[in-house]
Design an enzyme around this catalytic site. Sequence first.
Site, mmCIF file in Angstrom:
data_model
loop_
_atom_site.group_PDB
_atom_site.id
_atom_site.type_symbol
_atom_site.label_atom_id
_atom_site.label_comp_id
_atom_site.label_asym_id
_atom_site.label_seq_id
_atom_site.Cartn_x
_atom_site.Cartn_y
_atom_site.Cartn_z
ATOM 1 N N TYR A 45 0.826 -1.225 0.000
ATOM 2 C CA TYR A 45 0.000 0.000 0.000
ATOM 3 C C TYR A 45 0.853 1.265 0.000
ATOM 4 O O TYR A 45 1.773 1.414 0.803
ATOM 5 C CB TYR A 45 -0.953 0.022 1.203
ATOM 6 C CG TYR A 45 -2.041 -1.040 1.179
ATOM 7 C CD1 TYR A 45 -2.302 -1.795 0.038
ATOM 8 C CD2 TYR A 45 -2.811 -1.289 2.310
ATOM 9 C CE1 TYR A 45 -3.289 -2.767 0.019
ATOM 10 C CE2 TYR A 45 -3.801 -2.263 2.304
ATOM 11 C CZ TYR A 45 -4.035 -3.004 1.152
ATOM 12 O OH TYR A 45 -5.009 -3.962 1.147
ATOM 13 N N HIS A 106 -1.012 -12.170 0.746
ATOM 14 C CA HIS A 106 -1.936 -11.232 0.073
ATOM 15 C C HIS A 106 -2.601 -11.884 -1.139
ATOM 16 O O HIS A 106 -3.774 -11.662 -1.396
ATOM 17 C CB HIS A 106 -1.136 -9.988 -0.338
ATOM 18 C CG HIS A 106 -1.943 -8.743 -0.501
ATOM 19 N ND1 HIS A 106 -1.391 -7.494 -0.424
ATOM 20 C CD2 HIS A 106 -3.256 -8.540 -0.755
ATOM 21 C CE1 HIS A 106 -2.327 -6.589 -0.611
ATOM 22 N NE2 HIS A 106 -3.464 -7.195 -0.817
ATOM 23 N N PRO A 185 -15.975 -3.342 1.617
ATOM 24 C CA PRO A 185 -17.235 -3.678 2.321
ATOM 25 C C PRO A 185 -18.379 -2.704 2.056
ATOM 26 O O PRO A 185 -19.516 -3.019 2.374
ATOM 27 C CB PRO A 185 -16.819 -3.610 3.797
ATOM 28 C CG PRO A 185 -15.689 -2.624 3.828
ATOM 29 C CD PRO A 185 -14.941 -2.858 2.538
ATOM 30 N N LEU A 186 -18.052 -1.529 1.469
ATOM 31 C CA LEU A 186 -19.114 -0.529 1.293
ATOM 32 C C LEU A 186 -19.785 -0.622 -0.075
ATOM 33 O O LEU A 186 -20.737 0.113 -0.344
ATOM 34 C CB LEU A 186 -18.547 0.893 1.493
ATOM 35 C CG LEU A 186 -17.871 1.125 2.846
ATOM 36 C CD1 LEU A 186 -17.331 2.552 2.944
ATOM 37 C CD2 LEU A 186 -18.852 0.850 3.991
ATOM 38 N N GLY A 188 -22.240 -1.575 -2.895
ATOM 39 C CA GLY A 188 -23.640 -2.012 -2.876
ATOM 40 C C GLY A 188 -24.495 -1.222 -1.903
ATOM 41 O O GLY A 188 -25.665 -1.535 -1.700
HETATM 42 N N1 LIG Z 1 -6.955 -8.147 0.490
HETATM 43 C C1 LIG Z 1 -7.034 -7.439 -0.619
HETATM 44 O O1 LIG Z 1 -6.659 -7.910 -1.685
HETATM 45 C C2 LIG Z 1 -7.584 -6.053 -0.578
HETATM 46 C C3 LIG Z 1 -7.977 -5.401 -1.768
HETATM 47 C C4 LIG Z 1 -8.497 -4.119 -1.657
HETATM 48 C C5 LIG Z 1 -8.623 -3.493 -0.425
HETATM 49 N N2 LIG Z 1 -8.212 -4.146 0.708
HETATM 50 C C6 LIG Z 1 -8.351 -3.547 2.046
HETATM 51 O O2 LIG Z 1 -9.694 -3.264 2.261
HETATM 52 C C7 LIG Z 1 -9.842 -1.914 2.687
HETATM 53 C C8 LIG Z 1 -11.185 -1.436 2.258
HETATM 54 O O3 LIG Z 1 -11.253 -1.290 0.868
HETATM 55 P P1 LIG Z 1 -11.344 0.179 0.180
HETATM 56 O O4 LIG Z 1 -10.867 1.156 1.146
HETATM 57 O O5 LIG Z 1 -10.651 0.222 -1.095
HETATM 58 O O6 LIG Z 1 -12.811 0.206 -0.220
HETATM 59 P P2 LIG Z 1 -14.102 0.558 0.607
HETATM 60 O O7 LIG Z 1 -13.877 0.390 2.059
HETATM 61 O O8 LIG Z 1 -15.193 -0.192 -0.046
HETATM 62 O O9 LIG Z 1 -14.329 2.116 0.250
HETATM 63 C C9 LIG Z 1 -13.488 3.106 0.522
HETATM 64 C C10 LIG Z 1 -14.135 4.397 -0.040
HETATM 65 O O10 LIG Z 1 -15.311 4.684 0.691
HETATM 66 C C11 LIG Z 1 -15.216 5.989 1.272
HETATM 67 N N3 LIG Z 1 -15.829 5.920 2.608
HETATM 68 C C12 LIG Z 1 -15.395 5.267 3.724
HETATM 69 N N4 LIG Z 1 -16.252 5.427 4.747
HETATM 70 C C13 LIG Z 1 -17.263 6.201 4.264
HETATM 71 C C14 LIG Z 1 -18.443 6.714 4.818
HETATM 72 N N5 LIG Z 1 -18.780 6.471 6.088
HETATM 73 N N6 LIG Z 1 -19.248 7.480 4.043
HETATM 74 C C15 LIG Z 1 -18.939 7.734 2.750
HETATM 75 N N7 LIG Z 1 -17.838 7.263 2.162
HETATM 76 C C16 LIG Z 1 -16.995 6.515 2.903
HETATM 77 C C17 LIG Z 1 -13.759 6.335 1.301
HETATM 78 O O11 LIG Z 1 -13.550 7.718 1.144
HETATM 79 P P3 LIG Z 1 -13.109 8.703 2.371
HETATM 80 O O12 LIG Z 1 -11.653 8.585 2.554
HETATM 81 O O13 LIG Z 1 -13.544 10.048 1.875
HETATM 82 O O14 LIG Z 1 -13.906 8.277 3.572
HETATM 83 C C18 LIG Z 1 -13.258 5.590 0.045
HETATM 84 O O15 LIG Z 1 -13.465 6.366 -1.104
HETATM 85 C C19 LIG Z 1 -8.640 -1.215 2.067
HETATM 86 O O16 LIG Z 1 -8.356 0.015 2.679
HETATM 87 C C20 LIG Z 1 -7.586 -2.254 2.273
HETATM 88 O O17 LIG Z 1 -7.094 -2.174 3.603
HETATM 89 C C21 LIG Z 1 -7.715 -5.403 0.636
#
Ligand SMILES: NC(=O)c1ccc[n+]([C@@H]2O[C@H](COP(=O)([O-])OP(=O)(O)OC[C@H]3O[C@@H](n4cnc5c(N)ncnc54)[C@H](OP(=O)(O)O)[C@@H]3O)[C@@H](O)[C@H]2O)c1
Length: 252
Positions: A45, A106, A185-186, A188
């Site tokens: 990251y 990973h 997780p967000l 949908g």
């Molecule tokens: N294992 C893997 O292969 C893998 C792959 C991808 C991701 N991940 C992990 O999973 C985590 C989560 O995934 P992600 O961060 O990409 O996707 P996500 O959690 O689905 O979405 C993140 C997005 O949602 C926004 N957000 C967060 N809380 C919010 C709220 N309460 N209201 C409105 N918008 C909100 C964030 O913007 P703001 O900053 O403006 O809040 C960001 O744009 C990653 O950070 C990473 O640690 C793991």
Amino acid sequence: MRFDDHDLPRIGLGTNRLRNTGENVTFIRAAVDAGVRMIDTAHLYTGGESEQTIGRALSPMPADVVVATKGGYGGAGHGRPQVLRNEIEQSLRSLGVDRIALYYLHRVDPDTPIEESLGAIKAYVDRGAIAHVGVSEVDVPLIERARGVLPIAAVQNNYSLAERKHDAVVDYCTREGIVFVPYFPLRGADTPAVREIATRRGATPTQIALAWLLARSPVMLPIPGTLSLEHLQENLGALEIALTDAELRALA
Ligand SMILES: NC(=O)c1ccc[n+]([C@@H]2O[C@H](COP(=O)([O-])OP(=O)(O)OC[C@H]3O[C@@H](n4cnc5c(N)ncnc54)[C@H](OP(=O)(O)O)[C@@H]3O)[C@@H](O)[C@H]2O)c1
């Protein structure tokens, strides 16, 4: 949920956009103050800045905070034992710890048997530098192969209201008492059914998406990614929302 002899609130923090700035150091400390106890990062990251920021913010690492990191991402060759050893050594330095609380493979390397990749990680478990091990983007047969090498404490897969392809893995983890960490997780949250439940409850659609995940299984621990303290607090607020059977049916 109990993990590593501590109580973990079932909402964590994803940090894949975290740059190493003073503002983000303050943010990570505020996240812990707000109650977050699972912080998810990876060697990959922000080119290492995510781990470095967390290390800078939390040194010395509080015993009750689980910082989970990962290595072995990038396709063929990236799960070779020597690559993993290098990445684990860098993660230990960046996080400023002697022991990584949770370390995920990973991705499974298509050219390296999962047994070989996990064997390299197991050597760090055996010497006390890694406490618990997880795997990411895996199906049930791969989890079972992984468990042939060492105990698997967590599985991290893409899962949300919008992405259900890992339902069988969620059910397996539930039966086996393995923590299931859904990434993205967000996804949908932006549907009429979610918005309607959110409006009725005076909650936000993202809170409903998280509450649905929490209701899906007692081993579920979502890690919504955010750089905003306001969003983080809102996400933690989902812990207070117990969806009714009728609401769960509307989201099925
Ligand atoms: N294992 C893997 O292969 C893998 C792959 C991808 C991701 N991940 C992990 O999973 C985590 C989560 O995934 P992600 O961060 O990409 O996707 P996500 O959690 O689905 O979405 C993140 C997005 O949602 C926004 N957000 C967060 N809380 C919010 C709220 N309460 N209201 C409105 N918008 C909100 C964030 O913007 P703001 O900053 O403006 O809040 C960001 O744009 C990653 O950070 C990473 O640690 C793991």
